[in-house]
Write a protein that holds these residues in place. Structure first.
Motif, short mmCIF file in Angstrom:
data_model
loop_
_atom_site.label_atom_id
_atom_site.label_comp_id
_atom_site.label_asym_id
_atom_site.label_seq_id
_atom_site.Cartn_x
_atom_site.Cartn_y
_atom_site.Cartn_z
N TRP A 197 0.82 -1.20 0.00
CA TRP A 197 0.00 0.00 0.00
C TRP A 197 0.86 1.26 0.00
CZ3 TRP A 197 -3.86 -1.34 4.53
CH2 TRP A 197 -4.68 -2.41 4.12
N SER A 198 0.34 2.21 -0.69
CA SER A 198 0.83 3.59 -0.50
C SER A 198 -0.12 4.26 0.49
CB SER A 198 0.83 4.35 -1.83
OG SER A 198 -0.49 4.50 -2.31
N HIS A 199 0.27 5.33 1.05
CA HIS A 199 -0.53 5.96 2.10
C HIS A 199 -1.17 7.27 1.63
CE1 HIS A 199 0.69 3.10 5.18
NE2 HIS A 199 1.91 3.15 4.63
N GLY A 200 -1.34 7.38 0.31
CA GLY A 200 -1.98 8.57 -0.24
C GLY A 200 -3.49 8.45 -0.24
N PRO A 201 -4.19 9.53 -0.59
CA PRO A 201 -5.67 9.51 -0.59
C PRO A 201 -6.24 8.63 -1.67
CG PRO A 201 -4.83 11.57 -1.47
CD PRO A 201 -3.63 10.86 -0.93
N ARG A 202 -5.47 8.33 -2.74
CA ARG A 202 -6.01 7.52 -3.83
C ARG A 202 -6.27 6.07 -3.40
NH1 ARG A 202 -2.41 8.16 -9.05
NH2 ARG A 202 -4.08 6.76 -9.76
N THR A 203 -5.51 5.57 -2.43
CA THR A 203 -5.68 4.17 -1.99
C THR A 203 -6.44 4.05 -0.67
OG1 THR A 203 -3.56 4.26 -0.82
CG2 THR A 203 -3.53 3.49 -3.12
N LEU A 204 -6.97 5.20 -0.20
CA LEU A 204 -7.65 5.17 1.10
C LEU A 204 -8.85 4.22 1.08
CD1 LEU A 204 -7.99 6.21 3.95
CD2 LEU A 204 -9.31 8.14 3.03
N ALA A 205 -9.67 4.29 0.03
CA ALA A 205 -10.86 3.44 -0.05
C ALA A 205 -10.47 1.96 -0.08
CB ALA A 205 -11.68 3.81 -1.28
N TYR A 206 -9.41 1.64 -0.83
CA TYR A 206 -8.98 0.24 -0.93
C TYR A 206 -8.48 -0.26 0.42
CZ TYR A 206 -6.29 -3.89 -2.23
OH TYR A 206 -5.79 -5.16 -2.29
N ARG A 207 -7.72 0.60 1.11
CA ARG A 207 -7.19 0.19 2.42
C ARG A 207 -8.33 -0.06 3.41
NH1 ARG A 207 -3.76 4.74 1.72
NH2 ARG A 207 -4.64 5.71 3.61
N ARG A 208 -9.33 0.82 3.38
CA ARG A 208 -10.46 0.64 4.27
C ARG A 208 -11.23 -0.63 3.96
NH1 ARG A 208 -12.97 6.79 4.66
NH2 ARG A 208 -11.37 7.63 6.09
N GLN A 209 -11.43 -0.89 2.68
CA GLN A 209 -12.17 -2.09 2.28
C GLN A 209 -11.41 -3.36 2.70
OE1 GLN A 209 -12.90 -1.83 -1.91
NE2 GLN A 209 -14.50 -0.26 -1.70
N ALA A 210 -10.10 -3.36 2.49
CA ALA A 210 -9.30 -4.53 2.86
C ALA A 210 -9.34 -4.76 4.37
CB ALA A 210 -7.87 -4.37 2.37
N SER A 211 -9.18 -3.69 5.13
CA SER A 211 -9.22 -3.82 6.60
C SER A 211 -10.60 -4.25 7.07
CB SER A 211 -8.83 -2.50 7.25
OG SER A 211 -7.53 -2.10 6.87
N LEU A 212 -11.66 -3.63 6.47
CA LEU A 212 -13.01 -3.99 6.84
C LEU A 212 -13.31 -5.44 6.49
CD1 LEU A 212 -15.74 -3.10 7.99
CD2 LEU A 212 -16.38 -2.37 5.67
N PHE A 213 -12.87 -5.89 5.32
CA PHE A 213 -13.08 -7.29 4.92
C PHE A 213 -12.42 -8.24 5.91
CE2 PHE A 213 -11.24 -11.04 2.88
CZ PHE A 213 -12.40 -11.68 2.45
N SER A 214 -11.19 -7.95 6.29
CA SER A 214 -10.47 -8.81 7.23
C SER A 214 -11.17 -8.84 8.59
CB SER A 214 -9.03 -8.34 7.39
OG SER A 214 -8.36 -8.37 6.15
N ALA A 215 -11.61 -7.67 9.05
CA ALA A 215 -12.29 -7.61 10.35
C ALA A 215 -13.61 -8.37 10.32
CB ALA A 215 -12.52 -6.15 10.76
N LEU A 216 -14.39 -8.17 9.23
CA LEU A 216 -15.66 -8.88 9.13
C LEU A 216 -15.46 -10.38 9.00
CD1 LEU A 216 -17.67 -6.49 6.76
CD2 LEU A 216 -18.01 -6.85 9.22
N ALA A 217 -14.42 -10.79 8.26
CA ALA A 217 -14.15 -12.23 8.13
C ALA A 217 -13.81 -12.83 9.49
CB ALA A 217 -13.00 -12.45 7.15
N ALA A 218 -12.98 -12.13 10.28
CA ALA A 218 -12.61 -12.63 11.60
C ALA A 218 -13.83 -12.70 12.52
CB ALA A 218 -11.51 -11.76 12.21
N VAL A 219 -14.66 -11.65 12.49
CA VAL A 219 -15.84 -11.63 13.34
C VAL A 219 -16.80 -12.75 12.96
CG1 VAL A 219 -17.89 -10.30 13.96
CG2 VAL A 219 -15.65 -9.19 13.91
#
Length: 961
Positions: free
Chosen positions: A239-261
């Motif tokens: 990942w880069s930490h710019g605004p262009r990848t913010l949505a992707y980073r959030r989706q990936a983190s959210l997917f991982s959290a939801l999968a674990a839950v």
């Protein structure tokens, strides 16, 4: 899939391209073999299972899997190859799964290399492969969870040592959270949650041979959670930490959290699903038997099973609560709404505690608890109540648990056989709840009650008996709604349609002699026919209405299902003796264990046979170690058999006693036994002792020389007096010994059947000693290893197999036929004294009612030892092996079940106590098997290295274009 396999192949090449794979496999095999043969002392345990192989697996896999996974991502990051991997046309999840499969392949190979241990055990004894399969499945699942944890930790650092230590700590935390050492500090339900989170506690559930859906989901979800986290950490490195990848980073983190839950919620969702499991054990010992299910399905009233178990109890008892809860749920499910099964803590409900104390007599027990800071006493409950109608049975912790001492001084506590204990308690309360009227009402066809009487020839004292019998029978008939039919028949009346010969041929009924001074005969017999079952009732001394009604009711109970059978137990009277100094000494023998064992299913009644008559209400007569018997007592046993009853005679000719001179144990030959009477029936209990090289150890006093001085010490030695009968020495087609792993016959005499006398009967030898047996008559039981270093005793005569117990069914001839009556007056010793004047008998005197032939339904079980259920001998045996004590009691229980034709619980009892013992082998054979496994493991390791080397040599290099 091709990309995943390519990654897997690459990682395996990396492992075997260096010494790491061989170091891992060699270390794993070395530690496994060491713990199996040395730490867990496999041969000293003497049990044909491989639990020692899996006992340490949860801890062992933590460190071994951590060593395999520490370099997977750390080395990639340190060497800079991770960036190249992430730029290849391979997705992160494919990289993670490929590395996961590589590690699991190596772990699976390591487990496969331990199979020679299981094969060796199966050759040495009757190995149950169900727990073996469960153990390997559990090991793979556990390794999968640890591997996922290790890969995740390795992806967080580029330092392999940090990854190794961190993986070990996190894996150890998952193991520790479910151990009693930690969970016992918390009460329920916290301790239950911790037990469910522990990798080790889940491992124990599967490795016993039960594949439970909840355990599978736990391990798979734990591995999946950490694999998802592993993919997330890899993805974050791109990942880069710019605004262009913010949505992707959030989706990936959210997917991982939801999968674990969601994976966590799946465990919560399946936790109530108790029945989705597979019992792989050979005897299905962790599943409710069909006997239990049938009993619960036929309940007519609500049944309550309530466990009074404190949340805070002794640390060794706390792990047993979940097992009890699980099995009680199975009872509730099988009861189809008729069974209420629950576990409560009485301390949390004062009303229930008061009810338990006052109504059922359930009291808390003071357990002493020692921790690292202090010793304290905890008053806690560990009881189970079974209630049905107005009947109840309470099982306390002594009834439910077994305590097994370990070689290191610690103890293991486990449930004895919970299903058997509960089902036998249910049987007792359910059958005890019924009445004679309810039994008659449940019958599909009426009971026929016939009085055979010859009123003209009855003795004077019995003239009123027919009227009394008719009055009682008519009252029962009036209350039975047509289910009890009463008839009176005079066999001497030619118009009755019944001939005396027919009575003898069909029911074994023959007329009584009116007097020993007269040839007149009479009939006063009652016959109860209940379907195919028939019971003959003979006149007793109590011919009152109450006495007659009791006899009829007992006959109805014996011929009907739904009543507890009554076992008449005769044991030697506890008469104190005097030693050489004139001091009173209590006898060593005791019979409380067998009394308690039989009381679980039957009403046990201690009988006194001195009157010459066995109690009329008993269903079978169990005579243990008969000695100093009078002719009247023999007559009572003989006539009980003649009436068609079953006699169990544990008729050994010797008993263990204290030698007053040597102050040690010795054998004392018995006087006044049943040997002559049994011999007349066709069974000879010979006056000798069977010795066997196949035996159970005994804590004996052994003399040895130390510096020229004799020294006495206590050692567990092979003891030929304790004959160890294995399955190859048991009758294959007899239910009495079905399911028994072994029986120890202590101080046993040969039981020889007379083929001539038993012609026309059904007979079978139940137990045989091994072919390495011989006979001995010397009562000295102290071994002499100086003179006989191999056995401690001399081998006398021919070594061969000897019969130790037998069963016979058929028609027997009375021992007292053509013999003087044991009730006749003893003639005066003075020849000039006048002869005694005979006095008229009052009631049906036994000398006037001698039965000379038994019906074909009579059964006789003869065991050549009475000491095999002696409390003193059982206590000595239990110091070395609790299993042998239980097997002996189970064999005695089986004989009673067979005697009363009540074999419903045989399979349940056998399932719980079947101990798979190793075949007898000497010290040199043990060493051969142990070192043979070491050699096979080394050869397997070298073969693995050689095959991989050949594969590498035969690989074709990639052609460069």
């Amino acid at each position: 899939m091709r990309q995943i396999l390519s990654v897997t192949r690459k990682e395996l090449d990396s492992y075997f391209g260096s010494p790491m794979a061989l170091i891992f496999l060699g270390t794993f095999l070395a530690v496994t073999l060491f713990t199996f043969f040395w730490v867990e002392t496999f041969f000293a345990r003497g049990i044909a299972d491989i639990r020692p192989l899996f006992k340490w697996m949860p801890l062992l896999l933590i460190f071994l899997v951590a060593a395999l996974t520490m370099r997977q991502w750390s080395e990639e990051q340190r060497s800079g190859t991770l960036e190249m991997l992430l730029t290849l046309p391979v997705k992160p999840w494919q990289l993670v799964v490929g590395k996961f499969l590589a590690v699991m392949t190596l772990v699976a190979l390591a487990l496969i290399l331990t199979l020679p241990i299981a094969i060796s055990v199966s050759i040495l004894g009757p190995l149950d492969w169900g727990p073996v399969i469960g153990g390997y499945v559990a090991a793979l699942l556990l390794a999968g969870a640890y591997t996922a944890i290790g890969l995740f930790i390795s992806s967080l650092t580029d330092n392999q040592i940090v990854a190794l230590i961190s993986t070990g700590l996190l894996g150890g935390l998952f193991y520790l959270v479910g151990t009693p050492a930690l969970s016992n500090y918390f009460g329920n339900p916290v301790s239950d949650i911790m037990h469910g989170l522990g990798t080790g506690s889940r491992f124990e559930s599967i490795q016993r041979g039960v594949i439970d859906l909840r355990d599978l989901v736990y391990y798979l979800s734990l591995a999946a959670i950490f694999l998802v986290l592993n993919m997330l950490t890899l993805d974050r490195k791109r990942w880069s930490h710019g605004p262009r990848t913010l949505a992707y980073r959030r989706q990936a983190s959210l997917f991982s959290a939801l999968a674990a839950v969601n994976l966590l919620l799946v465990n919560v969702w399946v936790s109530p699903l108790h029945g989705l499991r597979v019992d792989l054990t050979q005897q299905q010992q962790y599943s409710l038997s069909q006997t239990t299910k049938d009993m619960l399905a036929n309940l007519q009233e609500p049944l309550l099973i309530r466990g009074y178990i404190s949340e805070k109890s002794h640390p060794l008892l706390n792990p047993l609560r979940p097992q009890i809860e699980d099995l009680l749920r199975e009872y509730a499910i099988a009861g189809n709404g008729k069974v209420t099964a629950e576990v409560i803590d009485p301390v949390t409900d004062p009303d229930l505690e008061a009810e338990a104390n006052q109504t059922y007599g359930i009291k808390p027990f003071p357990f002493q608890v020692n921790d690292r800071y202090e010793a304290s006493v905890i008053n806690s409950y560990f009881d189970i109540l079974v209630r049905y109608g107005d009947q109840d049975v309470v099982l306390n912790f002594r009834d439910l648990i077994e305590i097994q001492p370990n070689r290191d001084g610690t103890i293991d506590v486990h449930l004895r056989n919970l299903e058997y204990d509960l089902t036998s308690a249910i049987k007792k309360v359910v059958f005890g709840f019924q009445s004679v009227e309810s039994v008659l009402g449940a019958l599909s066809q009426p009971v026929e009650f016939t009085l055979f009487v010859t009123p003209d020839t009855l003795p004077e004292q019995l003239k009123d008996a027919p009227q009394t019998i008719q009055t009682v029978a008519q009252k029962i008939a009036d209350q039975s709604n047509g289910k009890f039919v009463f008839n009176t028949v005079n066999p001497n009346d030619p118009n009755s349609g019944v001939k005396p010969q027919d009575l003898y041929d069909n029911y074994g009924i023959q007329p009584f002699m009116a007097s020993i001074f007269s040839n007149d005969t009479y009939y006063l017999h009652m016959l109860v026919k209940n379907g195919s079952q028939q019971q003959v009732i003979y006149p007793t001394n109590d011919m009152s209405e109450a006495g007659v009604r009791t006899e009829i009711e007992n006959a109805l109970k014996r011929s009907s299902t739904g009543f507890l059978k009554v076992v008449g137990l005769w044991t030697p009277p506890a008469t104190p003796t005097q030693d050489m100094f004139g001091q009173q000494r209590q006898p060593l023998n005791g019979w409380q264990n067998i009394h308690d064992q039989l009381s679980q299913e039957y009403t046990v009644q201690d009988v006194d046979l001195s009157s010459g008559q066995a109690p009329a209400n008993i269903d079978t007569l169990f005579v243990i170690l008969p000695q100093n018997l009078t002719d009247k007592e023999r007559f009572a046993i003989d006539q009980f058999l003649m009436r068609g009853g079953t006699v169990i005679a544990a008729a050994g000719n010797y008993t263990v006693d204290v030698d007053p001179m040597a102050q040690g144990l010795t054998l004392r030959p018995l006087d006044g036994t049943l040997r002559d009477m049994l011999n007349s029936y066709g069974v000879d209990v010979q006056q000798s002792i069977v010795m066997d090289d196949q035996n159970q150890p005994f804590p004996a006093t052994v003399s040895r020389n130390v510096g020229g001085m004799p020294v006495q010490e206590i050692r567990a030695v092979n003891f030929p007096f304790f004959v160890d009968v294995r399955q190859d020495g048991m009758a294959k087609d007899q239910s009495i010994v079905g399911g028994l792993p072994a029986v120890t016959m202590n101080f046993v005499s040969p039981v020889v059947l007379d083929a001539t006398k038993n012609e026309g009967r059904t007979s079978a030898v139940l137990l045989n000693s091994s072919s390495a047996s011989w006979l001995r008559t010397d009562p000295t039981i102290q071994p002499d290893f100086q003179t006989y270093p191999e056995r401690g005793f001399a081998v006398e005569g021919e070594q061969k197999s000897y019969p130790l117990a037998a069963v016979i069914q058929g028609s027997f001839t009375s021992y007292f036929k053509d013999k003087p009556s044991p009730f006749a007056e003893t003639p005066a010793t003075d020849p000039n004294a006048p002869a005694p004047t005979p006095t008229p008998a009052t009631g049906p005197a036994p000398d006037a009612t001698v039965l000379t032939e038994s019906p074909p339904t009579a059964r006789l079980i003869v065991i050549g030892s009475g000491e095999f259920v002696d409390d003193f001998v059982l206590q000595l045996s239990s110091q070395l092996s609790q299993d042998q004590m239980l097997s002996n009691l189970q064999f005695a229980q089986n004989t009673v079940d067979y005697a009363v034709e009540d074999t419903e619980l045989l399979n349940i009892r056998a399932r719980g106590t079947f101990t798979r013992l190793l075949n007898p082998i000497d010290e040199s054979q043990r060493a051969t098997w142990e070192y043979g496994n070491y050699i096979v493991a080394l050869l397997a390791l070298l073969l693995t290295a050689g095959l991989w080397y050949i594969r590498r040599r035969n690989e074709q290099p990639m052609k460069l274009v």
